[in-house]
Design a protein around this motif. Structure first.
Motif, PDB file in Angstrom:
ATOM      1  N   LYS A  87       2.588  -3.771   4.162  1.00 49.41           N
ATOM      2  CA  LYS A  87       1.902  -3.725   5.456  1.00 49.41           C
ATOM      3  C   LYS A  87       1.531  -5.133   5.889  1.00 49.41           C
ATOM      4  O   LYS A  87       0.918  -5.886   5.133  1.00 49.41           O
ATOM      5  CB  LYS A  87       0.643  -2.865   5.357  1.00 49.41           C
TER       6      LYS A  87
ATOM      7  N   ARG B  19       0.844  -1.194   0.000  1.00 53.14           N
ATOM      8  CA  ARG B  19       0.000   0.000   0.000  1.00 53.14           C
ATOM      9  C   ARG B  19       0.880   1.244   0.000  1.00 53.14           C
ATOM     10  O   ARG B  19       1.711   1.418   0.889  1.00 53.14           O
ATOM     11  CB  ARG B  19      -0.919   0.027   1.230  1.00 53.14           C
ATOM     12  N   SER B  20       0.659   2.082  -1.012  1.00 54.28           N
ATOM     13  CA  SER B  20       1.404   3.349  -1.129  1.00 54.28           C
ATOM     14  C   SER B  20       2.906   3.111  -1.054  1.00 54.28           C
ATOM     15  O   SER B  20       3.649   3.875  -0.406  1.00 54.28           O
ATOM     16  CB  SER B  20       0.957   4.316  -0.029  1.00 54.28           C
ATOM     17  N   GLY B  21       3.355   2.035  -1.704  1.00 55.44           N
ATOM     18  CA  GLY B  21       4.781   1.757  -1.759  1.00 55.44           C
ATOM     19  C   GLY B  21       5.345   1.075  -0.536  1.00 55.44           C
ATOM     20  O   GLY B  21       6.560   0.825  -0.466  1.00 55.44           O
ATOM     21  N   THR B  22       4.513   0.762   0.442  1.00 56.27           N
ATOM     22  CA  THR B  22       4.987   0.150   1.685  1.00 56.27           C
ATOM     23  C   THR B  22       4.271  -1.176   1.924  1.00 56.27           C
ATOM     24  O   THR B  22       3.051  -1.271   1.771  1.00 56.27           O
ATOM     25  CB  THR B  22       4.719   1.088   2.891  1.00 56.27           C
TER      26      THR B  22
ATOM     27  N   SER C 196      -5.186  -1.103   6.171  1.00 51.87           N
ATOM     28  CA  SER C 196      -5.876   0.120   5.798  1.00 51.87           C
ATOM     29  C   SER C 196      -7.226  -0.197   5.191  1.00 51.87           C
ATOM     30  O   SER C 196      -7.406  -1.211   4.544  1.00 51.87           O
ATOM     31  CB  SER C 196      -5.031   0.888   4.787  1.00 51.87           C
TER      32      SER C 196
ATOM     33  N   GLU D 129      -8.713   1.556   2.848  1.00 46.65           N
ATOM     34  CA  GLU D 129      -8.890   2.303   1.607  1.00 46.65           C
ATOM     35  C   GLU D 129      -9.694   1.465   0.627  1.00 46.65           C
ATOM     36  O   GLU D 129      -9.459   0.274   0.463  1.00 46.65           O
ATOM     37  CB  GLU D 129      -7.541   2.688   1.024  1.00 46.65           C
TER      38      GLU D 129
ATOM     39  N   SER E 165      -8.009  -5.715   1.550  1.00 47.40           N
ATOM     40  CA  SER E 165      -8.390  -4.347   1.199  1.00 47.40           C
ATOM     41  C   SER E 165      -8.991  -3.575   2.360  1.00 47.40           C
ATOM     42  O   SER E 165      -9.267  -2.386   2.239  1.00 47.40           O
ATOM     43  CB  SER E 165      -9.414  -4.367   0.054  1.00 47.40           C
TER      44      SER E 165
ATOM     45  N   THR F 208      -4.490  -6.365  -5.946  1.00 44.36           N
ATOM     46  CA  THR F 208      -3.673  -6.085  -4.769  1.00 44.36           C
ATOM     47  C   THR F 208      -2.419  -6.940  -4.808  1.00 44.36           C
ATOM     48  O   THR F 208      -2.497  -8.157  -5.008  1.00 44.36           O
ATOM     49  CB  THR F 208      -4.456  -6.398  -3.475  1.00 44.36           C
TER      50      THR F 208
END
Length: 424
Positions: free
Chosen positions: A240, A235-238, A351, A353, A259, A273
């Motif tokens: 998790k 997620r967002s380059g990281t 997250s 999102e 998700s 994902t």
């Protein structure tokens, strides 16, 4: 002579009046139906949607009522019959309407076995030679928001629209339509076939595809694995790390929310994902299974909702220290840790999102592969069956998950029955 002339004039006046009355009577004849003495000629034509999504939000369509006769009606009435292939719970199908304005109103439906029936709560006038279009929308929510029911599956609905004159009149015309009911499709791609215990993770992509005209809300895109697995998402380059979720049923099947809970998915769209999974050093050598599932209207208990599962991936776990293809030599290894504590909370650490936008209602259980459907029925109000959307047959993990869920539901007094059905 005067008397004769007077008779002639009187006779002429009467004849003229009769002609005028006759002409007036002819012109006013259509209005006679206002008291029901003359029936109108009503026809109905429904432009039903070709498909809706299983456990998805409703899809709009229209019904057109026409009065092709010479007489008005003060109360045209619409009725509906929906025929599914299996016995369904009362909240498995929804039908709404609006005659005017923007507010959607409910058409009350009565369920009797595999058939739902109901009348439009309002009648409407329709003059001779005129038509009226009624806006409608239909869905197969399979329950209510955050309340998934194990109430079987359905691959299509036969919609019959009936029109009559008057609130209690017999139907004077009908229209039949078939609506296909399709599920979401989940899948895993790019995964390696082996993984080393305590070694690097395998990487792959988890997808959810919505091939239907229904939007979806309250989705939870998940991966099912055992307690030795460590699951991460990008997620967002990281990367998790996700928290494994389970009920207190005792089966070794854990839910990892990829998700987050209560996401949404637009009609004819998909999400992807990036995932990686590693196994602890103490993982026994042998076969392990990863299975993608999406739950609609999952409540507070993990694995409890309308479960739609795709084809699983089987990995061979090599003993710690072995070498082999892992699909991700540069990825972190899983650390030895205690078995995750089963939880009754469905709040993931991931997250929340959303993959896309929409809102609405859904719930229930099951759908099928291209060749068959695993579905279930309960005598209660909650429960889950894992439907197949991408493979034939039921995997060991899916079977265990089904037993896992049912065992958890048993504490709530729910008894579930599994059955297999061939898709229409």
């Amino acid at each position: 002579m005067n008397t004769f002339a007077q008779r002639v004039r009187s006779s002429g006046a009467v004849s003229g009046t009769a002609l005028l009355l006759a002409a007036a009577g002819f012109a006013l004849a259509p209005a006679a139906s206002a008291d029901g003495s003359q029936p109108p000629k009503l026809t109905v034509a429904t432009a039903a949607p070709a498909e809706v999504g299983f456990a998805g939000l409703p899809v709009d369509f229209t019904t057109k009522v026409s009065n092709t006769g010479a007489y008005d009606t003060s109360s045209a009435r619409l009725a509906f019959r929906l025929d599914g292939a299996l016995s369904l719970m009362p909240d498995a199908v929804s039908l709404q309407y609006r005659l005017s304005g923007t507010t959607w109103k409910t058409v009350p439906l009565t369920a009797a076995g595999d058939t739902f029936s109901g009348d439009l709560p309002e009648t409407f006038p329709l003059a001779a030679g005129r038509s009226r279009t009624v806006q409608l929308r239909i869905g197969v929510p399979m329950g209510t928001p955050h309340h998934g029911d194990t109430n079987g599956g359905v691959s299509q609905l036969k919609l019959t629209t009936l029109v009559s004159n008057g609130a209690s009149g017999a139907a004077v015309d009908t229209d039949d339509d078939t609506i296909k009911v399709d599920p979401l499709i989940t899948g895993l791609s790019g995964a390696a076939t082996t993984v080393t215990a305590g070694g690097p993770a395998v990487r792959f992509e988890a997808t959810v595809t919505n091939p239907t005209a229904s939007a979806y809300a309250n989705l939870t895109d998940t991966l099912l694995a055992n307690h030795y697995a460590s699951v991460q998402v990008l997620r967002s380059g990281t990367w998790k790390t996700l928290t494994p979720l389970a009920s207190n049923a005792g089966e070794d099947v854990y839910q990892f929310d990829l998700s987050g809970k209560d996401t949404s998915l637009a009609a004819h769209s998909s999400t992807a994902t990036k995932v990686r999974v590693a196994y602890r050093k103490d993982t026994p050598a042998g076969k392990v299974t990863l299975e993608p599932c999406v739950f609609v209207n999952q409540g507070s208990i993990p694995l409890l909702g309308t479960g739609l599962c795709g084809k699983n991936v089987t990995l061979t776990v090599l003993a710690a220290g072995s070498t082999g293809s892992t699909g991700g030599a540069a990825t972190p290894t899983a650390t030895a840790s205690a078995t995750p504590t089963p939880s009754t909370s469905a709040s993931p650490s991931a997250s929340t999102e959303a993959p896309s936008t929409t809102s609405g209602t859904t719930s229930g259980t099951t759908s099928g592969t291209t060749s068959g459907t695993t579905s279930g029925t309960t005598s209660g109000t909650t429960g889950t069956q894992l439907a197949r959307t991408g493979s034939s047959g039921t995997s060991t993990l899916a079977a265990a998950a089904g037993a896992f869920v049912l065992a958890g539901a048993g504490a709530l007094g729910v008894v579930a029955l599994r059955r297999r059905r061939t898709r229409a």
